[in-house]
Design a protein around this motif. Structure first.
Motif, PDB file in Angstrom:
ATOM      1  N   ASN B  78       0.855  -1.191   0.000  1.00 43.87           N
ATOM      2  CA  ASN B  78       0.000   0.000   0.000  1.00 43.87           C
ATOM      3  C   ASN B  78       0.890   1.239   0.000  1.00 43.87           C
ATOM      4  O   ASN B  78       1.646   1.464   0.937  1.00 43.87           O
ATOM      5  CB  ASN B  78      -0.907  -0.038   1.234  1.00 43.87           C
ATOM      6  N   LEU B  79       0.760   2.017  -1.074  1.00 47.42           N
ATOM      7  CA  LEU B  79       1.636   3.175  -1.270  1.00 47.42           C
ATOM      8  C   LEU B  79       1.519   4.178  -0.120  1.00 47.42           C
ATOM      9  O   LEU B  79       2.517   4.704   0.362  1.00 47.42           O
ATOM     10  CB  LEU B  79       1.240   3.831  -2.577  1.00 47.42           C
ATOM     11  N   ASP B  80       0.286   4.427   0.330  1.00 49.38           N
ATOM     12  CA  ASP B  80       0.079   5.430   1.383  1.00 49.38           C
ATOM     13  C   ASP B  80       0.676   4.963   2.702  1.00 49.38           C
ATOM     14  O   ASP B  80       1.292   5.740   3.429  1.00 49.38           O
ATOM     15  CB  ASP B  80      -1.416   5.712   1.558  1.00 49.38           C
ATOM     16  N   ARG B  81       0.473   3.685   3.001  1.00 50.19           N
ATOM     17  CA  ARG B  81       1.028   3.140   4.241  1.00 50.19           C
ATOM     18  C   ARG B  81       2.546   3.288   4.255  1.00 50.19           C
ATOM     19  O   ARG B  81       3.130   3.757   5.235  1.00 50.19           O
ATOM     20  CB  ARG B  81       0.644   1.658   4.365  1.00 50.19           C
ATOM     21  N   GLU B  82       3.180   2.909   3.164  1.00 54.01           N
ATOM     22  CA  GLU B  82       4.644   2.957   3.119  1.00 54.01           C
ATOM     23  C   GLU B  82       5.145   4.404   3.165  1.00 54.01           C
ATOM     24  O   GLU B  82       6.136   4.691   3.830  1.00 54.01           O
ATOM     25  CB  GLU B  82       5.164   2.255   1.861  1.00 54.01           C
ATOM     26  N   GLY B  83       4.435   5.289   2.452  1.00 55.20           N
ATOM     27  CA  GLY B  83       4.848   6.690   2.449  1.00 55.20           C
ATOM     28  C   GLY B  83       4.798   7.304   3.829  1.00 55.20           C
ATOM     29  O   GLY B  83       5.734   7.984   4.265  1.00 55.20           O
ATOM     30  N   LEU B  84       3.698   7.031   4.541  1.00 51.78           N
ATOM     31  CA  LEU B  84       3.546   7.569   5.895  1.00 51.78           C
ATOM     32  C   LEU B  84       4.596   6.994   6.840  1.00 51.78           C
ATOM     33  O   LEU B  84       5.219   7.709   7.621  1.00 51.78           O
ATOM     34  CB  LEU B  84       2.157   7.236   6.434  1.00 51.78           C
ATOM     35  N   LEU B  85       4.788   5.658   6.733  1.00 51.42           N
ATOM     36  CA  LEU B  85       5.757   5.006   7.619  1.00 51.42           C
ATOM     37  C   LEU B  85       7.165   5.497   7.345  1.00 51.42           C
ATOM     38  O   LEU B  85       7.981   5.621   8.264  1.00 51.42           O
ATOM     39  CB  LEU B  85       5.695   3.491   7.437  1.00 51.42           C
ATOM     40  N   LEU B  86       7.445   5.787   6.052  1.00 51.35           N
ATOM     41  CA  LEU B  86       8.776   6.298   5.703  1.00 51.35           C
ATOM     42  C   LEU B  86       9.034   7.615   6.439  1.00 51.35           C
ATOM     43  O   LEU B  86      10.084   7.794   7.058  1.00 51.35           O
ATOM     44  CB  LEU B  86       8.871   6.495   4.193  1.00 51.35           C
ATOM     45  N   ALA B  87       8.031   8.514   6.382  1.00 49.66           N
ATOM     46  CA  ALA B  87       8.182   9.809   7.059  1.00 49.66           C
ATOM     47  C   ALA B  87       8.299   9.610   8.573  1.00 49.66           C
ATOM     48  O   ALA B  87       9.140  10.237   9.227  1.00 49.66           O
ATOM     49  CB  ALA B  87       6.984  10.675   6.731  1.00 49.66           C
ATOM     50  N   GLU B  88       7.472   8.701   9.104  1.00 45.12           N
ATOM     51  CA  GLU B  88       7.472   8.462  10.550  1.00 45.12           C
ATOM     52  C   GLU B  88       8.829   7.933  11.014  1.00 45.12           C
ATOM     53  O   GLU B  88       9.410   8.430  11.992  1.00 45.12           O
ATOM     54  CB  GLU B  88       6.365   7.446  10.871  1.00 45.12           C
TER      55      GLU B  88
END
Lengths: 147, 115
Positions: B78-88
């Motif tokens: 899931n692109l959104d999940r990975e993007g958010l986790l990357l920032a986190e």
């Protein structure tokens, strides 16, 4: 494992997505090609991706022997295959490649599908480019400790 | 425990954050790989493991993330999940580095007799 190997992982994805975009460009460029070296019309090309484990050699060196084959890794373009869909046949009796009945075989390429694929490749490329930036920033922060 | 326990704790924390970052990057790289499943670690239990072992890096327990929507090709990144986790994860890493930095400054100021 280590922060430098994340750059390798993202790099492999960048290379794979770029290759995918090139294959899509080939498909679009040859959407009306009726002659190829193998004979017959051009056939649509599709890419096949496979995930790769982290390099076993590197894991051995860093003492993570137990992770061989299990550690996550990058992605690899394993094959550029041909779409098996039959060519589109159009009635053009005057065409030099027409058969006895006057039909010409054209590649089975749908420009809309290719454009959507291309957008997918571009987005995935951007995503991995931003992952490279994130890794770079983390590395930079660690280096700041030395100052 | 070593001379400066907080540095050892921070080392463990940074190790866990880096491991998670690597998994996220790997998930992002495999966004178009058929049959690939999203991989992750449990941050809390990995952090506990790292702190209980004096900050020594351990083999992380990597698991597939359940409950994600699977596409027809078997991939569930899931692109959104990975993007958010990357920032986190990036932020978490930054926190660790900043605390470590301030700890070194404190040490330095003690060496300099507070000057």
């Amino acid at each position: 494992m280590g922060i430098f190997s994340t750059l390798e992982v993202s790099g492999s994805a960048l290379a794979a997505e770029r290759a995918r975009a090139e294959v899509i460009a080939t498909n679009m460029a040859n959407s009306e090609t009726t002659r190829t070296a193998q004979g017959g019309p051009f056939r649509r090309k599709v890419v096949v991706f496979s995930s790769t484990g982290a390099s076993a050699f590197r894991l051995l060196l860093t003492g993570y022997n137990r992770l061989i084959g299990r550690a996550p890794g990058g992605v690899r373009l394993v094959q550029v295959a041909e779409d098996s869909a039959p060519p589109i046949v159009r009635y053009e009796p005057g065409h030099p490649d027409a058969d006895a009945a006057g039909f010409v075989a054209y590649p089975n390429i749908n420009p809309v599908q290719e454009m959507v694929d291309l957008m997918g490749a571009v987005r995935a490329y951007q995503l991995n480019a931003s992952a490279v930036n994130a890794s770079k920033q983390m590395l930079q922060q660690s280096l700041e400790l030395l100052k | 425990m070593a001379l400066i326990p907080i540095l050892q704790l921070l080392e463990g924390y940074l190790g866990v954050a880096a491991t998670r970052h690597q998994l996220i990057v790997s998930n992002m790289a495999n966004i178009d790989t058929p049959g690939y499943h999203t991989q992750d670690i449990d941050f809390r239990s990995e952090l506990r493991k790292a702190t209980e072992n004096n900050g020594r890096e351990l083999i992380p327990a990597v698991h597939s993330v359940p409950g994600l929507l699977r596409r027809p090709d078997g991939n569930d990144v899931n692109l959104d999940r990975e993007g958010l986790l990357l920032a986190e994860t990036q932020m978490q890493y930054q926190i660790g580095v900043q605390i470590m930095k301030s700890e070194f400054h404190r040490l330095l100021s003690a060496i300099n007799e507070g000057k």
